[in-house]
Design a protein around this motif. Structure first.
Motif, PDB file in Angstrom:
ATOM      1  N   UNK A  87      73.427  74.578   0.558  1.00  0.00           N
ATOM      2  CA  UNK A  87      72.588  74.748   1.810  1.00  0.00           C
ATOM      3  C   UNK A  87      73.802  74.518   2.934  1.00  0.00           C
ATOM      4  N   UNK A  88      74.429  73.386   2.768  1.00  0.00           N
ATOM      5  CA  UNK A  88      75.285  73.231   4.198  1.00  0.00           C
ATOM      6  C   UNK A  88      76.423  74.312   4.027  1.00  0.00           C
ATOM      7  N   UNK A  89      77.018  74.590   2.844  1.00  0.00           N
ATOM      8  CA  UNK A  89      77.938  75.646   3.067  1.00  0.00           C
ATOM      9  C   UNK A  89      77.338  76.840   3.669  1.00  0.00           C
ATOM     10  N   UNK A  90      76.264  77.210   3.412  1.00  0.00           N
ATOM     11  CA  UNK A  90      75.579  78.208   4.310  1.00  0.00           C
ATOM     12  C   UNK A  90      75.441  78.043   5.573  1.00  0.00           C
ATOM     13  N   UNK A  91      75.134  76.792   5.999  1.00  0.00           N
ATOM     14  CA  UNK A  91      75.324  76.601   7.516  1.00  0.00           C
ATOM     15  C   UNK A  91      76.713  76.478   8.132  1.00  0.00           C
ATOM     16  N   UNK A  92      77.749  76.079   7.397  1.00  0.00           N
ATOM     17  CA  UNK A  92      79.179  76.314   7.718  1.00  0.00           C
ATOM     18  C   UNK A  92      79.362  77.854   8.016  1.00  0.00           C
ATOM     19  N   UNK A  93      78.890  78.764   7.165  1.00  0.00           N
ATOM     20  CA  UNK A  93      79.159  80.191   7.105  1.00  0.00           C
ATOM     21  C   UNK A  93      78.537  81.025   8.285  1.00  0.00           C
ATOM     22  N   UNK A 134      67.624  80.168  -6.908  1.00  0.00           N
ATOM     23  CA  UNK A 134      67.160  79.251  -5.823  1.00  0.00           C
ATOM     24  C   UNK A 134      68.366  78.791  -5.366  1.00  0.00           C
ATOM     25  N   UNK A 135      69.373  78.678  -5.809  1.00  0.00           N
ATOM     26  CA  UNK A 135      70.766  78.358  -4.953  1.00  0.00           C
ATOM     27  C   UNK A 135      71.396  79.406  -4.269  1.00  0.00           C
ATOM     28  N   UNK A 136      71.043  80.788  -4.566  1.00  0.00           N
ATOM     29  CA  UNK A 136      71.461  81.933  -3.722  1.00  0.00           C
ATOM     30  C   UNK A 136      70.743  81.745  -2.290  1.00  0.00           C
ATOM     31  N   UNK A 137      69.160  81.716  -2.459  1.00  0.00           N
ATOM     32  CA  UNK A 137      68.325  81.812  -1.483  1.00  0.00           C
ATOM     33  C   UNK A 137      68.337  80.430  -0.497  1.00  0.00           C
ATOM     34  N   UNK A 139      71.454  79.125  -0.038  1.00  0.00           N
ATOM     35  CA  UNK A 139      72.440  79.293   0.470  1.00  0.00           C
ATOM     36  C   UNK A 139      72.386  80.092   1.831  1.00  0.00           C
ATOM     37  N   UNK A 140      71.424  81.451   1.663  1.00  0.00           N
ATOM     38  CA  UNK A 140      71.075  82.417   2.950  1.00  0.00           C
ATOM     39  C   UNK A 140      70.350  81.391   3.756  1.00  0.00           C
ATOM     40  N   UNK A 141      69.400  80.675   3.332  1.00  0.00           N
ATOM     41  CA  UNK A 141      68.468  79.967   4.317  1.00  0.00           C
ATOM     42  C   UNK A 141      69.676  79.078   4.970  1.00  0.00           C
ATOM     43  N   UNK A 142      70.455  78.417   4.645  1.00  0.00           N
ATOM     44  CA  UNK A 142      71.276  77.571   5.495  1.00  0.00           C
ATOM     45  C   UNK A 142      71.949  78.245   6.459  1.00  0.00           C
ATOM     46  N   UNK A 143      72.377  79.495   5.861  1.00  0.00           N
ATOM     47  CA  UNK A 143      73.031  80.341   7.076  1.00  0.00           C
ATOM     48  C   UNK A 143      72.287  80.695   8.224  1.00  0.00           C
ATOM     49  N   UNK A 144      70.871  80.942   7.738  1.00  0.00           N
ATOM     50  CA  UNK A 144      69.831  81.587   8.909  1.00  0.00           C
ATOM     51  C   UNK A 144      69.498  80.362   9.635  1.00  0.00           C
ATOM     52  N   UNK A 145      69.151  79.160   9.455  1.00  0.00           N
ATOM     53  CA  UNK A 145      68.378  78.104  10.103  1.00  0.00           C
ATOM     54  C   UNK A 145      69.403  77.418  11.026  1.00  0.00           C
TER      55      UNK A 145
END
Length: 478
Positions: A87-93, A134-137, A139-145
Motif C-alpha cells: 500500500x505504501x509502495x503504491x503511495x510512493x509511486x 488483494x495485494x494488487x488492488x 497497491x493501486x489504491x495506495x497510488x490513487x489515494x
C-alpha cells in the motif's frame, strides 16, 4: 449587515501607482492576508476536514484489516506485512505523479480525479478472489489515494498566514476522528458480516466526497501563475460575498509563471538544504507514526516485560505466535485508545507553532516521541504501561506530521509547492514501507533493538528539524 472593505496596503506587495498616486491594482496576497475569518474559511475548513477524515479512514483500515484476512486465507505474518508495504509502495509511486500534475493542471481536478480512482479501486478490493488480487488492488489504491494531498496545497493557498496554521492543524482533529470511526466501524462490521463489507463501506465516503466538486474553488495562486485571471477574480468575489466584505478597487495583478511543477526547483541553492532536511524529517516521523500502531499490537500481544538480553520469543513458542488470532473487543478498544491520542494532542499542534515557531515545534515533538521509546527499554510489567507510553508517542507523532505539513506548504513557492509536498510525502511513505521490518521482523528477534531503532530515528528527526534555517512563522507565502 454593512459590508467591510478589505484593508490592503496599496503601493506594496506588487501594486503599482500612476503619476497621480492612484492604485492600478492589487495582488491575491494582499487580499488573502487582509481577509478576516468568515464563512468562506469555515466552508473550506469543513471540505478539507472531510477529505482528511476520508483519507484517515482508509489508512486506519490497514490496522484492522490484516487479522481478518490472515485468518480467512491463512496467510503468514510476512505476507500481512507485505500487504502493508505494498500500500505504501503504491503511495510512493503515485505521489510524485500527482504532485507534478497538481502544479501543472490545478489542485482541484487532481484531488477529485484521485478521489474517484481510489473510491473505485477501494470498492473493487471487496471482491478480491485471493490474496494476489488483494495485494494488487491495494497497491493501486495506495497510488490513487495520495492525490488527495493536492487538497492540502489548495487550502494552504486560499488561507492567509494568520489563519493558515489553525486551519491546517485543525485538520488533525478530523484525521484523528476518522481513525477512531474506522476502528469503531470495523468493530461492528468484521465480526458480523465480514471484512469484505468493511472495504466496501469504507470506500463509500470517498465516493460521496465527489459531490462537493461544484462548490470547491481552485487555488487562487495556481489560477494566477497559470494565467487564469478571470477565474481567479470570480473566486475572490465569491469569497468576498461569503465573508460579507468588498474587494479593493483596481485590477488584479499577478505574474504568470510558465515553468511549474519541476522537481529540480527543490534542489536549487535556495532550497537544497531545506529539502534534504525535510526528507529526513518526513521519513523518520512517518516511520515512527505508522510503526507505533504495529509496535503497540506486537508488545501487547506478547505481554512482554523488557529485561536485559530478552527477546520477543519470551513466553511464547513459534507455533503459538503463528496461530490465527482475530481481533477481540479489548484489541479494538486498545487500538481506539491509541488513535484518540492524536485528538487529545491536537491543542499542542495548534498552540506550539504559533508560540515557538514551526522548527522548534517539530524539534520538541520529535524529542517527546523518542523519550517513550527509550523508556520502554526499562521493565514494563503491565500492558497498561506499554499502552500509556505508546499513547504519548502516538500523540506527539501526530503533531509532528501536522506541523511538518504546515512548514512544507509554507516554505516552498507556489510553482513548486505541490511537487515539494509530494517529494516530502514520498520520503514519509518510504519510512512507512520500512517500518514493518522494524516493528514486526526485528521486534520478534529483539525488542530492545527495535525500540532503539525507533528512538534513534526520532532523535535524528529532531536534529534535522533543529538544523532548518528558514522559519515560516508569520511568513507570507511566495
Amino acid at each position: 449587515m454593512e459590508e467591510q472593505l478589505l484593508l490592503v496596503s496599496y503601493g506594496s506587495s506588487g501594486e503599482t501607482e500612476d503619476d497621480d498616486g492612484v492604485t492600478d491594482g492589487f495582488t491575491t496576497e494582499t487580499v488573502i492576508e487582509s481577509m478576516k475569518w468568515g464563512r468562506f474559511h469555515c466552508f473550506m475548513l469543513i471540505i478539507y476536514g472531510m477529505v482528511t477524515m476520508v483519507s484517515a479512514c482508509e489508512v486506519m483500515l490497514l490496522a484492522v484489516l490484516f487479522p481478518a484476512v490472515q485468518c480467512e486465507w491463512q496467510i503468514s505474518s510476512l505476507q500481512s506485512a507485505m500487504l502493508s508495504m505494498l500500500v505504501f509502495t503504491g503511495m510512493v509511486c503515485g505521489m510524485p505523479l500527482w504532485g507534478v500534475l497538481s502544479d501543472k493542471y490545478g489542485r482541484k481536478p487532481i484531488t477529485f480525479l484521485a478521489s474517484a480512482l481510489s473510491a473505485y479501486i477501494g470498492f473493487l478490493c471487496s471482491f478480491s478472489p485471493n490474496v494476489v488480487w488483494l495485494f494488487l488492488l491495494r497497491f493501486l489504491f495506495g497510488a490513487g489515494i495520495t492525490g488527495n494531498n493536492a487538497m492540502t496545497v489548495l487550502i494552504s493557498e486560499l488561507i492567509g498566514s494568520k489563519y493558515r496554521a489553525i486551519t491546517i492543524v485543525t485538520a488533525q482533529a478530523f484525521w484523528a476522528t476518522g481513525t477512531v470511526l474506522e476502528v469503531l466501524l470495523a468493530w461492528v462490521v468484521i465480526p458480523t458480516i465480514g471484512w469484505r463489507y468493511l472495504l466496501a463501506i469504507s470506500a463509500l465516503p470517498t465516493a460521496l466526497s465527489l459531490l462537493s466538486w461544484p462548490v470547491v474553488p481552485e487555488s487562487l495562486r495556481f489560477l494566477l501563475v497559470s494565467g487564469q485571471k478571470e477565474t481567479a477574480m470570480k473566486t475572490l468575489r465569491k469569497a468576498a460575498r461569503m465573508n460579507r466584505c468588498r474587494l479593493p478597487p483596481g485590477e488584479l495583478q499577478e505574474q504568470v509563471v510558465e515553468e511549474r511543477g519541476r522537481m529540480a526547483d527543490l534542489f536549487q541553492p535556495e532550497y537544497r538544504r531545506t529539502t534534504l532536511l525535510l526528507i529526513i524529517i518526513w521519513l523518520t516521523s512517518a516511520a515512527c507514526y505508522y510503526g507505533n500502531s504495529l509496535v503497540t499490537t506486537e508488545l501487547l500481544s506478547m505481554n512482554y516485560c523488557a529485561a536485559p538480553g530478552a527477546t520477543a520469543s519470551t513466553g511464547a513458542s513459534e507455533s503459538e505466535k503463528c496461530t490465527c488470532s482475530p481481533l477481540s473487543s479489548s484489541d479494538y478498544g486498545q487500538i481506539a485508545i491509541t488513535s484518540v491520542a492524536e485528538l487529545i494532542f491536537t491543542p499542542i499542534a495548534i498552540v506550539l507553532p504559533g508560540l515557538i515557531g514551526r522548527r522548534n515545534s517539530m524539534t520538541m515533538c520529535q524529542i517527546f516521541v523518542a523519550v517513550p521509546f527509550f523508556l520502554l527499554l526499562t521493565c514494563v510489567g503491565s500492558s497498561w504501561g506499554v499502552t500509556v507510553l505508546l499513547f504519548i508517542a502516538r500523540g506527539f507523532a501526530g503533531s509532528i506530521s501536522t506541523v511538518g505539513y504546515l512548514y512544507t506548504l509554507e516554505v516552498y513557492p507556489t510553482q513548486s509547492r505541490g511537487v515539494g509536498l509530494s517529494c516530502c510525502c514520498v520520503a514519509g511513505y518510504f519510512g512507512a514501507i520500512l517500518t514493518p521490518l522494524f516493528s514486526q521482523v526485528l521486534l520478534r528477534a529483539s525488542v530492545h533493538s527495535a525500540l532503539v531503532v525507533y528512538g534513534v530515528m526520532s532523535v535524528t528527526g529532531a536534529v534535522a528539524s533543529f538544523l532548518l534555517r528558514i522559519e515560516t512563522k508569520g511568513r507570507k507565502m511566495q
